[in-house]
Design a protein around this motif. Structure first.
Motif, PDB file in Angstrom:
ATOM      1  N   GLU B  81      46.492  30.840  33.466  1.00 19.97           N
ATOM      2  CA  GLU B  81      46.980  31.423  34.720  1.00 19.97           C
ATOM      3  C   GLU B  81      45.955  32.421  35.262  1.00 19.97           C
ATOM      4  OE1 GLU B  81      49.754  30.370  36.065  1.00 19.97           O
ATOM      5  OE2 GLU B  81      51.058  29.643  34.466  1.00 19.97           O
ATOM      6  N   GLU B 111      50.161  33.478  40.318  1.00 25.23           N
ATOM      7  CA  GLU B 111      49.519  33.090  39.061  1.00 25.23           C
ATOM      8  C   GLU B 111      49.272  34.331  38.201  1.00 25.23           C
ATOM      9  OE1 GLU B 111      49.945  30.201  38.816  1.00 25.23           O
ATOM     10  OE2 GLU B 111      49.225  28.970  40.476  1.00 25.23           O
ATOM     11  N   HIS B 114      52.457  35.083  36.658  1.00 20.81           N
ATOM     12  CA  HIS B 114      52.746  34.178  35.538  1.00 20.81           C
ATOM     13  C   HIS B 114      51.985  34.627  34.292  1.00 20.81           C
ATOM     14  CE1 HIS B 114      53.532  30.693  38.612  1.00 20.81           C
ATOM     15  NE2 HIS B 114      54.435  31.652  38.660  1.00 20.81           N
ATOM     16  N   ILE B 190      58.861  30.179  35.805  1.00 17.30           N
ATOM     17  CA  ILE B 190      57.550  29.886  36.372  1.00 17.30           C
ATOM     18  C   ILE B 190      57.548  28.559  37.136  1.00 17.30           C
ATOM     19  CG2 ILE B 190      55.190  29.257  35.673  1.00 17.30           C
ATOM     20  CD1 ILE B 190      55.335  31.566  33.628  1.00 17.30           C
ATOM     21  N   GLU B 194      55.818  27.210  40.666  1.00 13.51           N
ATOM     22  CA  GLU B 194      54.793  26.163  40.632  1.00 13.51           C
ATOM     23  C   GLU B 194      55.117  25.043  41.625  1.00 13.51           C
ATOM     24  OE1 GLU B 194      52.156  26.895  39.350  1.00 13.51           O
ATOM     25  OE2 GLU B 194      52.362  27.890  37.417  1.00 13.51           O
TER      26      GLU B 194
END
Ligand SMILES: [Fe+2]
Ligand SMILES: [Fe+2]
Ligand SMILES: [Fe+2]
Lengths: 258, 351
Positions: B81, B111, B114, B190, B194
């Motif tokens: 990430e 990201e 994450h 997550i 995404e």
């Protein structure tokens, strides 16, 4: 000075909105440059957030400017297809990101400024302006809550961090005065109840900043107008490079939808 | 789009801590009760839980090899990430419209979120973030090999969102059922973001594929270059995968590399058709009998090279990460020093 560009022929309201858009866009560009470069992962996230707020602000102002101009241009035309002499942001927004101390001092300075300025902008007689100000001020209040502790931590952290803060204060001091300058065209808008009086914010800004820096034992002087020109399209050398970067795709592949 | 989520840094953290501590507290009791059990009993108990599809929680007993395996996989995911921010970040200042710029910055910021979330979740296994970062910088820990390729044109940003985040989703959906509780829960959270990343990437590429000939050419070129490394993201063939069988037995991994890769190919081919682009692999053909698309063989030599450090950007990515880390050292030092001074002052006033 003979002005070979058309900035001075622009209608004051359009010129005013476009300038505020340029302020936001150039600052967001500098903030976004911290992404993947911050001292903490948390800071990458936080500075990206501030950058996003300023992109959002720029878009609202550009969209309104495009509407006022009424020539079929879009927010992107205004952001990507004007040249360095047509950008009218105040210079403090365009200065390179520098080190983390420089970025945070600049942010603290503009956060204090926008907390004062947007509060006044909320009183504008133009309802579009009020709507943008209302959304922006919430963000700006939060930004200041983040920039203040950074100034303190760095100013009172190590010898090195304090020195870096002092350097940033020194480097930025000449660019602050321009925030409070009221050119005639902006004064006209102010008289019409549309634009705030920037000059009236200098004293409160000085008071706030001086008082806050004094906690960390820093004696900060009153603002003096020194380097100016952004609103007339007279910039630092840094803006041209920023536009090269930002506008590259739109310039090398004109008239395309992305 | 969630780019006004201004509280992300502290709310996210609070949520993570709450989530992790709740489950941690529950399983603490289990530990006490089991304090006198032998290794064999513990192991049997652990394996029973795996067999019963129960989640392993931070304070549950687990074999050391399981802990190491999960740390390896989770930290590798976290590093991916973080390193993945670089190739996309490469276009942040050059995005061709304000809307695309805002979307891209918002994505790269996700990201980072994450990465942060996964680092915290990995910390529940008794390793801290600085140790993980040290392992990343020394090359001991890996990250997705795809990020060792350069983003050359704006189309690459679209292709990455669509294909790389797309491949990540295929993998992460299967990991929502992974046996380690905090990892499974982080995958649920997550994955939602995404899918937004994948959509925006596809949409950006779609605009180009349906734009001028120059734009279409850029889109095709990006697809051709990014397709193969995306397939490599699923790892070696099942037969050649070093960690796979143990990971499958412990249900850390739920679906094999080749199966995941096949479902990615199956989902992507019709999407390429909608884009109106040529297939990046001339051997892609529908196989009626298998009910899947056939495709050409991956260049495994290239995969090995890139994983082992010889990709076009391996050196650059780690160097960037190290530089940013080193340049931030004075800031972290200042924060530590400031905190110490404050604590000292508070002690003095309390005394
Ligand atoms: Fe992600
Ligand atoms: Fe991911
Ligand atoms: Fe993503």
């Amino acid at each position: 000075m003979i002005d070979t560009f058309v900035i001075h022929e622009q209608k004051p309201l359009y010129r005013f909105i476009l300038a505020l858009a340029d302020d936001s866009l150039t600052l967001s560009h500098r903030l976004a440059q911290w992404c993947s470069n911050g001292p903490y992962l948390e800071e990458d996230i936080a500075l990206s957030n501030v950058a996003l707020d300023y992109i959002g602000r720029a878009r609202m102002f550009y969209q309104y400017a495009a509407k006022l101009e009424d020539k079929g241009r879009t927010e992107d035309d205004l952001a990507y297809l004007r040249n360095e002499r047509e950008f009218t942001n105040l210079l403090i927004h365009e200065l390179p990101k520098g080190d983390f101390a420089f970025t945070m001092v600049r942010q603290f300075f503009v956060d204090v400024f926008y907390n004062l300025y947007l509060e006044e902008l909320l009183k504008s007689s133009d309802e579009n302006v009020v709507a943008i100000a209302a959304k922006s001020i919430k963000e700006t209040r939060y930004h200041l809550k983040r920039s203040k502790p950074w100034i303190r931590q760095l100013a009172e952290g190590t010898e090195e961090s304090r020195q870096r803060i002092l350097n940033a204060l020194e480097e930025l001091k000449d660019f602050v005065g321009e925030l409070f300058e009221m050119p005639t065209w902006e004064q006209e808008l102010c008289d019409a109840g549309i634009a705030p009086d920037r000059s009236a914010l200098q004293q409160p800004w000085d008071d706030y900043v001086q008082k806050f820096l004094a906690i960390s034992d820093i004696d900060y002087h009153d603002t003096v107008l020194r380097i100016r020109g952004g609103r007339d399209g007279i910039h630092t050398e840094h803006l041209g490079h920023m536009l090269c970067d930002m506008q590259f795709l739109q310039r090398s592949h004109p008239n395309m939808q992305w | 789009m969630k780019y006004n989520d201004t509280l992300i840094d502290n709310i996210l953290y609070k949520r993570i801590i709450l989530l992790l501590s709740r489950f941690g507290a529950l399983s603490m009791q289990v530990i006490d009760k089991n304090a006198n059990k032998s290794y064999e009993q513990e192991l049997a108990n652990f394996e029973q839980k795996i067999a019963d599809e129960q989640k392993i929680e931070p304070s549950d007993w687990m074999p050391e090899a399981y802990r190491k395996n999960v740390i390896r996989q989770m930290s590798q995911h976290a590093h991916s990430e973080i390193i993945g921010m670089q190739p996309e970040g490469n276009w942040l200042t050059r995005a061709p419209s304000l809307r695309r710029k805002a979307i891209l910055l918002s994505k790269v910021q996700d990201e980072a979120g994450h990465g942060l979330y996964l680092y915290s979740a990995t910390e529940t296994l008794g390793i801290n973030r600085s140790e993980m970062i040290a392992a990343l910088q020394s090359g001991e820990a890996k990250y997705a090999q795809i990020f060792n390729y350069p983003t050359l044109t704006w189309a690459d940003v679209g292709a990455i969102g669509w294909l790389v985040d797309g491949a990540a989703i295929v993998n992460q959906i299967s990991l929502q059922r992974t046996s380690y509780g905090p990892y499974a829960r982080s995958m649920v959270r997550i994955c939602k973001e995404e899918s937004f990343h994948q959509r925006q990437g596809y949409e950006a590429l779609y605009a180009m594929a349906h734009g001028t000939p120059v734009q279409k050419q850029m889109a095709q070129d990006a697809l051709n270059r990014i397709w193969w490394p995306s397939l490599m993201m699923f790892g070696p063939h099942d037969a050649d995968s070093a960690h796979s069988s143990q990971s499958m037995a412990w249900k850390i991994k739920r679906i094999s590399n080749d199966e995941l890769r096949q479902s990615f190919i199956d989902q992507s081919v019709p999407q390429i058709e909608v884009l109106g682009l040529e297939m990046p692999d001339p051997e892609i053909k529908w196989n009626e009998e298998r009910g899947h698309y056939d495709s050409g063989e991956i260049n495994w030599q290239e995969f090995k090279e890139v994983v082992n450090g010889a990709g076009p950007c391996n050196y650059q990515r780690i160097k960037h990460h190290k530089n940013a880390h080193q340049e931030g050292e004075w800031v972290r030092e200042a924060v530590r020093s400031y905190k110490e001074k404050r604590a000292k002052k508070q002690n003095e006033t309390a005394a």
